[in-house]
Design a protein around this motif. Structure first.
Motif, PDB file in Angstrom:
ATOM      1  N   THR A  13       0.825  -1.202   0.000  1.00  0.00           N
ATOM      2  CA  THR A  13       0.000   0.000   0.000  1.00  0.00           C
ATOM      3  C   THR A  13       0.859   1.253   0.000  1.00  0.00           C
ATOM      4  O   THR A  13       0.611   2.198  -0.755  1.00  0.00           O
ATOM      5  CB  THR A  13      -0.946  -0.004   1.215  1.00  0.00           C
ATOM      6  OG1 THR A  13      -1.809  -1.138   1.118  1.00  0.00           O
ATOM      7  CG2 THR A  13      -1.775   1.262   1.290  1.00  0.00           C
ATOM      8  N   GLU A  14       1.894   1.268   0.824  1.00  0.00           N
ATOM      9  CA  GLU A  14       2.759   2.448   0.904  1.00  0.00           C
ATOM     10  C   GLU A  14       3.566   2.639  -0.375  1.00  0.00           C
ATOM     11  O   GLU A  14       3.744   3.765  -0.849  1.00  0.00           O
ATOM     12  CB  GLU A  14       3.687   2.345   2.112  1.00  0.00           C
ATOM     13  CG  GLU A  14       4.349   3.638   2.459  1.00  0.00           C
ATOM     14  CD  GLU A  14       3.370   4.786   2.702  1.00  0.00           C
ATOM     15  OE1 GLU A  14       3.578   5.872   2.117  1.00  0.00           O
ATOM     16  OE2 GLU A  14       2.410   4.621   3.457  1.00  0.00           O
TER      17      GLU A  14
ATOM     18  N   ALA B  32       1.218   4.060  -2.976  1.00  0.00           N
ATOM     19  CA  ALA B  32       0.967   5.483  -2.716  1.00  0.00           C
ATOM     20  C   ALA B  32       2.169   6.323  -3.143  1.00  0.00           C
ATOM     21  O   ALA B  32       2.012   7.390  -3.735  1.00  0.00           O
ATOM     22  CB  ALA B  32       0.657   5.696  -1.248  1.00  0.00           C
TER      23      ALA B  32
END
Length: 55
Positions: free
Chosen positions: A43-44, A47
């Motif tokens: 997820t990071e 992003a």
């Protein structure tokens, strides 16, 4: 969720080190918890990649 403003550029690497640190003790965690840790890193990274154009 990360919010950005035009007056405050966000470092696309922000949060990646923290997420990666969650993998440091992976060998001592039950296998069932690995998915959540890898998901946080994914997820990071996703992003960060979406913010890279704003650098």
């Amino acid at each position: 969720m990360h919010e950005e403003t035009d007056s405050q550029p966000t470092d696309p690497r922000a949060g990646i080190d923290e997420a990666m640190a969650g993998l440091d003790d992976l060998d001592r965690l039950p296998l069932a918890l690995h998915v959540g840790r890898f998901d946080a890193v994914h997820t990071e990274l996703t992003a960060a990649l979406s913010r890279i154009d704003r650098v």
